[in-house]
Design an enzyme around this catalytic site. Structure first.
Site, PDB file in Angstrom:
ATOM      1  N   GLY A  13      66.297  45.969  76.228  1.00  0.00           N
ATOM      2  CA  GLY A  13      65.911  47.003  77.180  1.00  0.00           C
ATOM      3  C   GLY A  13      64.685  47.787  76.753  1.00  0.00           C
ATOM      4  N   SER A 125      71.430  60.320  80.272  1.00  0.00           N
ATOM      5  CA  SER A 125      70.238  60.591  81.060  1.00  0.00           C
ATOM      6  C   SER A 125      70.225  62.050  81.492  1.00  0.00           C
ATOM      7  CB  SER A 125      70.223  59.695  82.298  1.00  0.00           C
ATOM      8  OG  SER A 125      69.204  60.067  83.196  1.00  0.00           O
ATOM      9  N   LYS A 160      75.520  57.606  85.500  1.00  0.00           N
ATOM     10  CA  LYS A 160      75.170  58.202  84.199  1.00  0.00           C
ATOM     11  C   LYS A 160      76.096  59.364  83.869  1.00  0.00           C
ATOM     12  CE  LYS A 160      72.569  56.662  82.022  1.00  0.00           C
ATOM     13  NZ  LYS A 160      72.628  55.460  81.156  1.00  0.00           N
ATOM     14  N   PRO A 187      67.569  61.480  78.161  1.00  0.00           N
ATOM     15  CA  PRO A 187      66.135  61.507  78.464  1.00  0.00           C
ATOM     16  C   PRO A 187      65.859  61.721  79.945  1.00  0.00           C
ATOM     17  CG  PRO A 187      66.872  59.251  78.195  1.00  0.00           C
ATOM     18  CD  PRO A 187      68.061  60.127  77.921  1.00  0.00           C
ATOM     19  N   SER A 202      61.124  52.674  85.862  1.00  0.00           N
ATOM     20  CA  SER A 202      59.952  53.409  85.386  1.00  0.00           C
ATOM     21  C   SER A 202      58.759  52.470  85.213  1.00  0.00           C
ATOM     22  CB  SER A 202      60.268  54.121  84.069  1.00  0.00           C
ATOM     23  OG  SER A 202      60.671  53.205  83.078  1.00  0.00           O
TER      24      SER A 202
END
Length: 353
Positions: A13, A125, A160, A187, A202
């Site tokens: 990842g 997250s 998440k 993050p 992203s």
């Protein structure tokens, strides 16, 4: 020399590859899981990281939803960094297609860790912390949790939060013999250079910018962080005593999409790329939400401000975030050099400053 061994799940990842690289550079023996060892796009870049560090990287196959495979994957490891989680490129019709693998997969890994490892660092997250605030004077902290009923709480956001909640609940319910320490890293939107060919939302965002195909951008604010800072947070939180039992926001700061476009235009415009900085009227996004599911999320975020308190990142983990311009430009160059974005005729590459 006796190396401590660390298991990194989902090793190919975007974030995980940087975690693997930093662990190897610090002298750890690393075991990384991938869904298939037969996929060269995911495996070969990781093998190169191992070859550059005395071959201290072992790769094994594991599937989040196969509970049995995690016992062997965890066996012999001192620490586990669990990064693997579904990150969809589009919103599925059934949100449980994302939520169930995230929650069940996390619990499968943690159950295999019980009584075996010293500490687990879980990649969560900022989506689990909160979605937006009322204005620039406010920020969300590690004490906050996202409201699942929020209009912008899409399946990924829910996954998440629910996965992180499930992890904390499971760890707190263990008896003394089964107990391990737990820390989470939360993050914001992660950008920065890529190390593997793994895709992701992203990465797709920056590819769209550099493609120059978008006529305009929705009026959306996002908090951004650097993947190298995120990886560092995982490595530090793995052994730092003060990290155990805590969540850790990793975020550099907020930026409107038009500002991201401005940075890319300044850096890559002279090199033949045409990222837009134009913001489209809100009503076009609202109309689009009638036809495109992703637009529904954009609609709920229009004009909303977001910010996360990174005090713990700086004062406890001792990580000073990289400048956002560096993060964004480094990712742009990385995507071009790795072939995810075509090189223009005017492309000169990154020059030393």
């Amino acid at each position: 020399m006796l190396y401590l061994e660390v298991l990194v799940t989902g090793a190919s990842g975007f974030i995980a590859a940087h975690v693997v690289q930093q662990l190897l550079q610090e002298g750890y023996q690393v075991r990384g899981t991938v869904r298939s060892l037969k996929n060269p796009l995911k495996v070969d870049p990781l093998k190169k990281l191992g070859e550059a560090t005395d071959n201290r990287l072992e790769l094994v196959e594991a599937d989040l939803l196969d509970a049995d495979c995690w016992t062997n994957a965890v066996d012999g490891c001192d620490y586990v960094i669990h990064t693997a989680s579904p990150f969809p490129l589009s919103t599925p019709s059934d949100e449980n297609e994302i939520i169930k693998p995230a929650v069940d997969g996390t619990l499968n890994v943690l159950k295999a860790c019980a009584g075996k490892v010293k500490r687990v660092v879980l990649t969560s997250s900022c989506a689990a912390v909160g979605i937006y605030v009322n204005g620039p004077d406010e920020s969300l902290s590690e004490k906050d949790w996202t409201d699942e009923k929020h209009p912008a709480a899409i399946a990924y956001v829910k996954s998440k939060k629910l996965a992180e909640k499930a992890a904390w609940d499971y760890q707190k319910g263990l008896n003394d013999e089964q107990q391990f320490e737990l820390a989470t890293i939360n993050p914001s939107l992660v950008l920065g250079p890529i190390l593997t060919q793994q895709g992701g939302s992203s990465i797709d965002l920056l590819k769209r910018f550099l493609s120059g195909k978008d006529i305009g951008l929705p009026r959306i604010c996002m908090c951004i962080c650097d993947v190298r800072d995120v990886a560092r947070a995982h490595v530090v939180a793995m052994t730092l005593p003060e990290a155990a039992g805590n969540r850790h926001i990793v975020s550099t700061g907020p930026m409107w999409l038009s500002e991201v476009g401005g940075i890319l235009k300044e850096e890559f415009g002279p090199q033949g790329y045409k990222p837009t900085t134009r913001t489209v009227p809100d009503f076009t996004v609202k109309i689009g939400s009638w036809f495109v599911s992703e637009m529904k999320t954009y609609k709920s975020l229009l004009g909303k401000y977001v910010n996360y308190d990174n005090t713990r990142m700086r004062e406890v983990l001792k990580i000073e975030p990289r400048p956002l311009k560096e993060t964004i430009c480094d990712m742009g160059y990385s995507l071009i050099e790795e072939g995810k974005v075509a090189k223009s005729k005017k492309y000169k590459g990154k020059t030393s400053s």
